[in-house]
Every structure is written in structure tokens, then in C-alpha cells.
Design a protein around this motif. Structure first.
Motif, PDB file in Angstrom:
ATOM      1  N   TYR A 112      -6.885  -7.335   4.892  1.00 25.72           N
ATOM      2  CA  TYR A 112      -6.102  -7.613   3.695  1.00 25.72           C
ATOM      3  C   TYR A 112      -6.881  -7.214   2.436  1.00 25.72           C
ATOM      4  CZ  TYR A 112      -3.283 -10.077   0.242  1.00 25.72           C
ATOM      5  OH  TYR A 112      -2.512 -10.381  -0.849  1.00 25.72           O
ATOM      6  N   GLN A 113      -8.177  -7.523   2.403  1.00 23.85           N
ATOM      7  CA  GLN A 113      -8.997  -7.170   1.241  1.00 23.85           C
ATOM      8  C   GLN A 113      -9.025  -5.655   1.055  1.00 23.85           C
ATOM      9  OE1 GLN A 113     -13.070  -8.462   1.373  1.00 23.85           O
ATOM     10  NE2 GLN A 113     -13.519  -7.642  -0.645  1.00 23.85           N
ATOM     11  N   TRP A 114      -9.252  -4.911   2.117  1.00 26.20           N
ATOM     12  CA  TRP A 114      -9.291  -3.447   2.018  1.00 26.20           C
ATOM     13  C   TRP A 114      -7.939  -2.902   1.570  1.00 26.20           C
ATOM     14  CZ3 TRP A 114     -12.630   0.591   4.405  1.00 26.20           C
ATOM     15  CH2 TRP A 114     -13.944   0.179   4.485  1.00 26.20           C
ATOM     16  N   THR A 115      -6.856  -3.466   2.086  1.00 28.48           N
ATOM     17  CA  THR A 115      -5.518  -2.992   1.721  1.00 28.48           C
ATOM     18  C   THR A 115      -5.246  -3.214   0.240  1.00 28.48           C
ATOM     19  OG1 THR A 115      -4.724  -3.474   3.950  1.00 28.48           O
ATOM     20  CG2 THR A 115      -3.057  -3.228   2.227  1.00 28.48           C
ATOM     21  N   VAL A 116      -5.578  -4.385  -0.263  1.00 26.60           N
ATOM     22  CA  VAL A 116      -5.339  -4.686  -1.675  1.00 26.60           C
ATOM     23  C   VAL A 116      -6.208  -3.805  -2.570  1.00 26.60           C
ATOM     24  CG1 VAL A 116      -5.593  -6.456  -3.470  1.00 26.60           C
ATOM     25  CG2 VAL A 116      -4.525  -7.034  -1.289  1.00 26.60           C
ATOM     26  N   VAL A 117      -7.488  -3.732  -2.280  1.00 27.06           N
ATOM     27  CA  VAL A 117      -8.401  -2.922  -3.093  1.00 27.06           C
ATOM     28  C   VAL A 117      -7.982  -1.454  -3.039  1.00 27.06           C
ATOM     29  CG1 VAL A 117     -10.782  -2.078  -3.272  1.00 27.06           C
ATOM     30  CG2 VAL A 117     -10.338  -4.510  -2.943  1.00 27.06           C
TER      31      VAL A 117
END
Length: 160
Positions: A112-117
Motif C-alpha cells: 500500500y505504501q509503495w502504491t500511494v507513493v
């Protein structure tokens, strides 16, 4: 048209396009460092910046191929758009923390963090990189119109 006359017409475009490519490379490095500093990890920033460059180049080229207009005016306008958007990213990238931090919450999963960033960086840079993608067909179109040399891209593209 003689070969030397064609070369005299092409030479300024090669120089201009070389400088534009060098500036784009500088933008890529600065944007990568700014995104890494803003989001705390360099790998998502590198991947997002490179993806924004490749996607923007493809989208820009695709869009310009559908437009029939003065290539030189397009090129000049796009270089201005690129410069203004690049200037704006000095505030957009650090300001994107206000969007990213609430979206991530306290303990986001790695995916999720990679997707948002990745998504925020991609959307932030896509306007400038799309404009960069239009500069190649605009420049080659202008040189072709001036010299009537087929396959002029081979002479301009290596300078980028």
C-alpha cells in the motif's frame, strides 16, 4: 537543397534538443532526490520518476502525432510548460506529504505504501514528462518541414 545548407538548418535544432535533453536528465535526478527525501525511501521514488518519464514520453508522443499544427510553436510552448511545471515541483513534491501522510496512516503495508507513493509521484510529474514526450516529434517535424529530409529523427534523437 544542398547538403551543407541542410546541415546549417539542422545544427541549431541539434544543439537546442541536446540542451533540452540535458535539462530533462537534470530534472530526473533532482526529482528522484526530492521524492526520496520527501517520502523517505529512494527505491519507490526512482521507480516512480523513471515510470513517469517513460509514460509521459509515450503519452506525449502519442498525443502529438494526432495534432497537425506548427511544430516550432508547439516546441516553444512545451519547453515553457516543462520549465514552469519543473519550477512548480519545488513546492508540489514537498507539499504532496500533506496528501501522502493521511493516506498512509500509522502502519501501512509495504504494498500500500509503495502504491500511494508511486501514484502521487507519477501524477505529480506526468504533466511535465508528457510535455517532454511531445518535444521529440515537434522538433523533428520542424526540421523535416525546413529541410524535407526523411528520417530526420536519427539525426536529432542521439543528442537527447
Amino acid at each position: 537543397m544542398s547538403s551543407t545548407k541542410r546541415e546549417k538548418i539542422i545544427a541549431p535544432f541539434v544543439l537546442i534538443f541536446f540542451c533540452s535533453g540535458a535539462a530533462a536528465l537534470g530534472c530526473q535526478v533532482v526529482w528522484t532526490k526530492a521524492c526520496a527525501a520527501s517520502f523517505g525511501n529512494e527505491w519507490p521514488a526512482v521507480l516512480a520518476v523513471v515510470t513517469a518519464f517513460m509514460a509521459g514520453m509515450a503519452i506525449g508522443n502519442f498525443l502529438f502525432m494526432r495534432v497537425k499544427t506548427s511544430a516550432l510553436r508547439w516546441y516553444a510552448a512545451l519547453e515553457i510548460v516543462i520549465g514552469l511545471w519543473t519550477w512548480a515541483t519545488a513546492w508540489l513534491i514537498p507539499g504532496s506529504d500533506a496528501v501522502v501522510i493521511p493516506l498512509l496512516g500509522v502502519d501501512p503495508s509495504a504494498a500500500y505504501q509503495w502504491t500511494v507513493v508511486f501514484g502521487v509521484v507519477l501524477l505529480t510529474l506526468l504533466p511535465a514528462t508528457t510535455a517532454m514526450g511531445v518535444t521529440l516529434p515537434a522538433a523533428t517535424g520542424q526540421v523535416h518541414n525546413a529541410t524535407h529530409v526523411p528520417r530526420i529523427t536519427a539525426r536529432i534523437f542521439p543528442s537527447q
